[in-house]
Scaffold this active site. Sequence first.
Site, PDB file in Angstrom:
ATOM      1  N   ALA A  44      -2.777   3.899   2.936  1.00 33.05           N
ATOM      2  CA  ALA A  44      -3.905   3.803   2.069  1.00 33.05           C
ATOM      3  C   ALA A  44      -4.665   2.578   2.220  1.00 33.05           C
ATOM      4  CB  ALA A  44      -2.977   3.768   0.726  1.00 33.05           C
ATOM      5  N   THR A  80       0.779  -1.096   0.079  1.00 32.89           N
ATOM      6  CA  THR A  80      -0.140  -0.060   0.050  1.00 32.89           C
ATOM      7  C   THR A  80       0.631   1.168   0.020  1.00 32.89           C
ATOM      8  OG1 THR A  80       0.149   0.131   2.196  1.00 32.89           O
ATOM      9  CG2 THR A  80      -1.812  -1.037   1.400  1.00 32.89           C
ATOM     10  N   ASP A  81       0.216   2.529  -0.410  1.00 29.91           N
ATOM     11  CA  ASP A  81       0.932   3.720  -0.173  1.00 29.91           C
ATOM     12  C   ASP A  81       0.647   3.735   1.362  1.00 29.91           C
ATOM     13  OD1 ASP A  81       2.055   6.179  -0.017  1.00 29.91           O
ATOM     14  OD2 ASP A  81       1.083   6.892  -1.983  1.00 29.91           O
ATOM     15  N   TRP A  82       1.452   4.676   1.983  1.00 29.34           N
ATOM     16  CA  TRP A  82       1.097   4.813   3.674  1.00 29.34           C
ATOM     17  C   TRP A  82       0.018   5.200   4.046  1.00 29.34           C
ATOM     18  CZ3 TRP A  82       5.170   2.682   2.049  1.00 29.34           C
ATOM     19  CH2 TRP A  82       6.064   2.186   2.944  1.00 29.34           C
TER      20      TRP A  82
END
Length: 872
Positions: A288, A284-286
């Site tokens: 997300a 994931t993006d942080w």
Amino acid sequence: MSTTRLLHLALLSGLLPWSWASSPAETLHPRDDEAFSPPYYPAPAGGWLSDWADAYEKAYRVVSNMTLAEKVNLTTGTGMFMGPCAGQTGSALRFGIPNLCLHDSPLGIRNSDHNTAFPPGVTVGATFDKDLMYQRGVELGEEARGKGVNVLLGPVVGPTFRKPRGGRNWEGFGADPSLQAIGGSLTIKGMQSTGAIACLKHFIGNEQEMHRESSVITQGYSSNIDDRTLHEIYLWPFAEGVRAGTGSVMMAYNDVNRSTCSQNSLLINGILKDELGFQGFVVTDWLAQLGGVSSALAGLDMSMPGDGAIPLLGDSYWGSELSRSVLNGTVPMERLNDMVTRIVATWYQMGQDQDYPLPNFSSNTLDETGPLYPGALISPTGVVNQYVNVQGDHNITAHAIARDAITLLKNNNHTLPLSTSDSLHIFGTDAGPNSNGLNSCTDQGCDNGVLTMGWGSGTSRLPYLVTPQEAIANLSSNAQFYITDTFPSVTPNSSDIALVFINADSGENYITVESNPGDRTTADLYAWHNGDDLVTAAAAKYSRVVVIIHTVGPLILESWIDLPSVQAVLIAHLPGQEAGYSLTDVLFGTYSPSGHLPYTIPYQESDYPSSVGLLDQVFGQIQDPFTETLYIDYRHFLNANITPRYPFGHGLSYTTFTYSAPVLTTITPLDTAYPPARATKGSTPSYPTTLPNPSEVAWPSTLTRIWRYLYPYLDDPSSITSNSTTASYPYPSGYSTTPKPAPRAGGAQGGNPALWDIAFSVQVTITNTGNYSGRAVAQLYVELPSSDVLGVDTPAKQLRQFEKTGTLTPGESQTVELNVTRKDLSIWDVVVQDWKVPVDGDGVTFWVGEGLGDLRVECAVGGTCAVVDSVS
Ligand SMILES: *[C@@H]1O[C@H](CO)[C@@H](O)[C@H](O)[C@H]1NC(C)=O
Ligand SMILES: *[C@@H]1O[C@H](CO)[C@@H](O)[C@H](O)[C@H]1NC(C)=O
Ligand SMILES: *[C@@H]1O[C@H](CO)[C@@H](O)[C@H](O)[C@H]1NC(C)=O
Ligand SMILES: *[C@@H]1O[C@H](CO)[C@@H](O)[C@H](O)[C@H]1NC(C)=O
Ligand SMILES: *[C@@H]1O[C@H](CO)[C@@H](O)[C@H](O)[C@H]1NC(C)=O
Ligand SMILES: *[C@@H]1O[C@H](CO)[C@@H](O)[C@H](O)[C@H]1NC(C)=O
Ligand SMILES: *[C@@H]1O[C@H](CO)[C@@H](O)[C@H](O)[C@H]1NC(C)=O
Ligand SMILES: *[C@@H]1O[C@H](CO)[C@@H](O)[C@H](O)[C@H]1NC(C)=O
Ligand SMILES: *[C@@H]1O[C@H](CO)[C@@H](O)[C@H](O)[C@H]1NC(C)=O
Ligand SMILES: *[C@@H]1O[C@H](CO)[C@@H](O)[C@H](O)[C@H]1NC(C)=O
């Protein structure tokens, strides 16, 4: 990652009922409207490609012996600020696998010391230099390894300049999928040659910063992208990066077709893992991640930094909840095994089992000692920074990129190069230092002094900075500095030359700079700090004005570009730490400028399609339909027949080049419209599907618990029962455990390998016909036949290949070879779901030149190959 949002949420978390955090909405497809992302289940297991066979074999041995706790450990971050890096997984030390460190940034090690601050992607793209693209990747990898970063979070190939005001465009390589693809894949190859794992991001459609994130208080926008546009524009560089062997891919914050990227099953299971044959892991993006079971089923492999809806509560969608969902039979054991196998196989694939250093820096502090887990209020302390110098001789590459990116837009009367004895009057704070001190703004979140990079997580600290002011002062015998953005009262002589420095900044959404929340909402496409007025004022007093621009992307130059005294204009992009001498190399003529625009500069913002403006709204989810389809940047200007101020690829030199003796050669005949059938899929590791013993995730009696740290353990795991019918869990519509047939467009990393067959090659000789040494950039644009051949309209010209010459002395020649693949000539056939070419390349024309406005060679397949008059 967004620190501000974190603080904001940490604050809110005290106010919100606990249940908001612990009962996340797990809706996969929130609204079943016209933009709908079809389900694609189950997640394809990794390990079916020979390039990864050894790594998967090693991973299999390890994973088959792992406990549930060890498996879950590797999938889930230990929590925000729970270690030295932006994120780290749990460990499986019995197998020598440490907490894996994932850390920013695509241009250097973020929040560290003794690192190189390379120029960012847009500058690298402007060099059009493949050797520098690769070499920077190698050196980024060396610095990651030297600091103990297992996964370096880059390169960026999305956003791709769809929105000229988009905040993070500068992190990628330019406004063209092939430029992004070549820049990204060479970066990956370079980085991974050192053993560091690359993380290709952001997948996909993250084209503006505002409203990108979903959280308990807001919903991120939905990028609604049709299948053909996705394949031919946005997915293109990701496919090339997967082909280059990227070890990981990061999912974007936003939704695509109303299904959030981190749990969009078509994007992850279907396109990335099946069609593109991606063998690494998806992260994931942080923050997300929006759901636990849903994201696991949709193909997500790693949650970063591990926290749930509200960070810093010790709460996760995965971690112990993933343990629970496996024990209760909801997440199939096969899925967990595949997640872990992908992560461990990637670790082996890059050789990280062989003496890879542990982190020896902390992104949380510059102090030598400090808390080991700052996210826990009470944490053991220790040495956190060893100040390892990882810079090597990387300043040479950083300098070469900054220099070879400098793009000469205009140069009347040979005003440039300057002589060191010329009388120079230098204006603008952009020539000087940050008046508050080097690195005084967190994540470069300010525009003060020479602009070396944008702001946000895609940055690093500058180890030092030579400003243009210092470099000019050292080299010029006759320079006066007015480091101010307000034009001073000066009375120039006719021989004085004004150098005016202006800039334009942008960055990531968690920091707002001068009312610009990442995207250039307030600044528009104009210079910051009244830069345009500074140029105009100088132009009124001086007969010779040279403008130097440091910018994140396109600017509107019309208020001054045609003033008679504005004789020369340089775009120096974002130069990183080597800002000063890279510029003076060009200003004083030691090197000819050889950069080219990696985007179009229009006359006015309204020349762009109306659909690429920034979107803002207070309530509900922003729908962002990509209605301009393929026609972004120059594809749009060509299609709409709008002349730009400076076309894509434009860049002058102090010398001149002629193109001669073009030859078009057929290499692999394109005797079928679609590529030959793909190979069948190889086998994947097979593990027992029996559920683990719940005791494997019981709290170990020996563990010293760190408060709010994320563990895989549960209080009473034996009380969890599995419902073998699983009917009690509301699986997403379309959920299935029967594997899908292998997509015909797939077959290897990146897709069907036949797509990369070299179909044609264009050779052309380039001769330096001027008086200075210099480097030419041969750019190859493909013109596909009209719609009656392919059944669809295509952009008039598309960049597909480029080669930069070495430094040619006056009179010297070099022959370059521009290879074109089957894919380069293909359109995505949405019905057949495959790439389609005009058979034999009939009707295809290749154009080669120094930019879209300066094409020198035209080669028609089956026709003539000739030098043409430069069309401007
Ligand atoms: C998004 O929806 C469009 C139709 O509106 C479709 O062509 C495309 O394949 C969808 N893409 C994804 C990833 O759901
Ligand atoms: C599990 O580990 C043992 C030794 O620790 C090894 O012999 C065995 O091969 C491993 N399991 C598999 C399936 O490889
Ligand atoms: C999981 O990781 C943590 C460190 O993050 C470690 O303390 C723990 O021992 C690991 N669990 C197992 C079963 O290896
Ligand atoms: C299993 O556990 C997960 C994680 O807590 C939960 O979301 C899911 O609803 C559970 N499934 C069943 C059938 O209870
Ligand atoms: C820190 O880096 C140095 C040099 O790369 C390496 O030798 C050392 O092992 C690292 N420190 C730790 C704790 O791993
Ligand atoms: C790089 O740095 C070294 C000293 O660390 C210096 O001697 C050298 O000149 C620098 N090279 C460039 C190209 O800036
Ligand atoms: C070039 O310089 C001459 C005077 O030196 C001036 O008359 C002429 O306008 C200049 N040309 C341009 C294009 O600026
Ligand atoms: C400028 O030159 C002086 C004297 O040669 C030198 O000490 C200084 O380091 C130079 N400054 C920069 C920025 O290179
Ligand atoms: C399993 O789920 C079914 C359907 O929801 C339910 O009727 C049954 O009681 C459950 N069994 C157990 C052991 O939980
Ligand atoms: C072009 O492709 C041929 C193979 O057909 C290869 O030998 C050559 O090195 C390639 N040229 C470049 C510049 O990549």
